[in-house]
Design an enzyme around this catalytic site. Structure first.
Site, PDB file in Angstrom:
ATOM      1  N   LYS A 210       0.840  -1.206   0.000  1.00 43.68           N
ATOM      2  CA  LYS A 210       0.000   0.000   0.000  1.00 43.68           C
ATOM      3  C   LYS A 210       0.874   1.255   0.000  1.00 43.68           C
ATOM      4  O   LYS A 210       0.600   2.218  -0.723  1.00 43.68           O
ATOM      5  CB  LYS A 210      -0.939  -0.014   1.215  1.00 43.68           C
ATOM      6  CG  LYS A 210      -2.061  -1.047   1.080  1.00 43.68           C
ATOM      7  CD  LYS A 210      -2.868  -1.233   2.353  1.00 43.68           C
ATOM      8  CE  LYS A 210      -3.886  -2.367   2.175  1.00 43.68           C
ATOM      9  NZ  LYS A 210      -4.656  -2.677   3.386  1.00 43.68           N
TER      10      LYS A 210
ATOM     11  N   GLN B 169      -4.858  -1.593   9.673  1.00 45.24           N
ATOM     12  CA  GLN B 169      -4.712  -2.900   9.034  1.00 45.24           C
ATOM     13  C   GLN B 169      -5.244  -4.001   9.945  1.00 45.24           C
ATOM     14  O   GLN B 169      -4.904  -4.059  11.132  1.00 45.24           O
ATOM     15  CB  GLN B 169      -3.230  -3.143   8.683  1.00 45.24           C
ATOM     16  CG  GLN B 169      -2.974  -4.393   7.866  1.00 45.24           C
ATOM     17  CD  GLN B 169      -3.566  -4.349   6.453  1.00 45.24           C
ATOM     18  OE1 GLN B 169      -3.736  -3.277   5.868  1.00 45.24           O
ATOM     19  NE2 GLN B 169      -3.907  -5.500   5.912  1.00 45.24           N
TER      20      GLN B 169
ATOM     21  N   ASP C  20     -11.087   2.575   3.722  1.00 45.94           N
ATOM     22  CA  ASP C  20     -11.357   1.132   3.598  1.00 45.94           C
ATOM     23  C   ASP C  20     -12.840   0.878   3.302  1.00 45.94           C
ATOM     24  O   ASP C  20     -13.200  -0.210   2.851  1.00 45.94           O
ATOM     25  CB  ASP C  20     -11.023   0.411   4.913  1.00 45.94           C
ATOM     26  CG  ASP C  20      -9.666  -0.279   4.880  1.00 45.94           C
ATOM     27  OD1 ASP C  20      -9.239  -0.691   3.784  1.00 45.94           O
ATOM     28  OD2 ASP C  20      -9.049  -0.416   5.957  1.00 45.94           O
TER      29      ASP C  20
HETATM   30  N1  GUN Z   1      -6.722  -6.944   6.079  1.00 46.46           N
HETATM   31  C1  GUN Z   1      -6.972  -7.671   4.971  1.00 46.46           C
HETATM   32  N2  GUN Z   1      -7.521  -6.889   4.027  1.00 46.46           N
HETATM   33  C2  GUN Z   1      -7.636  -5.650   4.543  1.00 46.46           C
HETATM   34  C3  GUN Z   1      -8.130  -4.422   4.043  1.00 46.46           C
HETATM   35  O1  GUN Z   1      -8.593  -4.296   2.911  1.00 46.46           O
HETATM   36  N3  GUN Z   1      -8.049  -3.366   4.901  1.00 46.46           N
HETATM   37  C4  GUN Z   1      -7.565  -3.474   6.150  1.00 46.46           C
HETATM   38  N4  GUN Z   1      -7.559  -2.384   6.919  1.00 46.46           N
HETATM   39  N5  GUN Z   1      -7.106  -4.607   6.649  1.00 46.46           N
HETATM   40  C5  GUN Z   1      -7.139  -5.688   5.855  1.00 46.46           C
END
Ligand code: GUN
Length: 291
Positions: A52, A96, A119
């Site tokens: 990311k 996350q 998100d």
């Molecule tokens: N863990 C797995 N996928 C995601 C996601 O798209 N966002 C977040 N914040 N955590 C995750």
């Protein structure tokens, strides 16, 4: 059979985002700023967050990674969320997942200001998406919609079967596919559905998001169907330097010859998920959702 190339599609979208950021900067506006909170040292989460941050650089965004040890208390994490909610320099942020067991993920997710919830996990964004109002949309389902549209896969009046009812993928996916403009007839099946095979056999589009490697077999798929594979289970692989490889929810070798379109794992949905987060961050920077 046409392979849907998520890597290439995501690169094209990143380029479009970077062009928009260049224009914003040329107008004297600030670069969109994404903050990621990472708690602990989970291998998968480390990789996702690193990807990311890298994607932010490619898009011309400012990014900040806030790391915390897994002994952080829930109260301390909630205080960090409040600090970011109130920081005008931060356009959007993510926490996350998964979080350590002593922290209530729902409490943390719901503490995020919906206007910064890139998100799209906050109930306000989920609700707005459901009624077709402007919203931050969860990254994986949004990425799948983009793939379907960029590959000009027909959707109007088609029967889409979504396998899996998670809050992050299956459920929002079922809502998006039924929306005006996409216009699928949607069936959502899950672990308690009695006749998954028969339902899948009627599908023009299958989205497999159940987290069971190889779950979708050739006998479940109609000739000419489109199959989107969201699965990313790590399975042991001694031939790989990492000792594992990613396996999707679809038996690719036997299903793909029957398909009009299919996504591979890796290189299908995965890259699109990250670029969808970038799209949401751009929208957050532009204050385009909540005006
Ligand atoms: N863990 C797995 N996928 C995601 C996601 O798209 N966002 C977040 N914040 N955590 C995750």
């Amino acid at each position: 059979m046409q392979l849907i190339d998520g890597k290439q599609t995501a690169a094209a979208i990143r380029k479009e985002i970077a062009e928009q950021v260049d224009q914003m900067v040329a107008r004297g506006e600030k670069r969109p700023h994404l903050v990621a909170i990472l708690v602990g040292h989970d291998g998968g989460s480390e990789t996702y967050v690193a990807n990311k941050v890298k994607a932010c650089e490619e898009c011309g965004f400012k990014s900040t990674l806030l790391r915390h040890e897994d002994n952080i208390t829930e109260a301390e994490l909630l205080a960090e969320v409040q600090r970011l909610n109130n920081d005008p320099d931060v356009d959007g942020f993510i926490v996350q997942l998964p979080l350590p067991k002593h922290i209530d993920e729902e409490k943390v997710t719901h503490a995020i200001d919906p206007t910064k919830d890139v998100d799209g996990f906050h109930p306000v964004n989920v609700g707005r998406m459901t009624i077709g109002a402007p919203a931050f949309i969860s990254a994986t389902p949004q990425g799948i919609v983009d793939l379907i549209q960029r590959y000009n896969i027909p959707t109007a009046g088609k029967h889409a079967v979504v396998i899996g009812r998670s809050n992050i993928v299956g459920r929002p996916m079922s809502v998006l596919l039924s929306q005006k403009g996409i216009d699928c007839t949607v069936t959502l099946v899950h672990s308690r559905t009695a006749n998954i095979k028969e339902i899948c056999q009627q599908a023009d589009i299958i989205v497999a998001a159940i987290g069971k490697p190889g779950f979708v077999t050739a006998d479940m798929v109609k000739e000419g169907a489109t199959v989107i594979d969201v699965g990313t289970t790590r399975v042991k692989d001694e031939t790989s330097p990492r000792g594992w490889r990613l396996k999707g929810d679809v038996d690719f070798a036997n299903v793909s010859p029957k398909c009009a379109f299919i996504t591979p794992v890796p290189g299908g949905v995965g890259p699109m998920t990250i670029v969808s987060l970038m799209k949401n961050t751009l929208l957050a920077g532009q204050k385009a959702i909540y005006k």
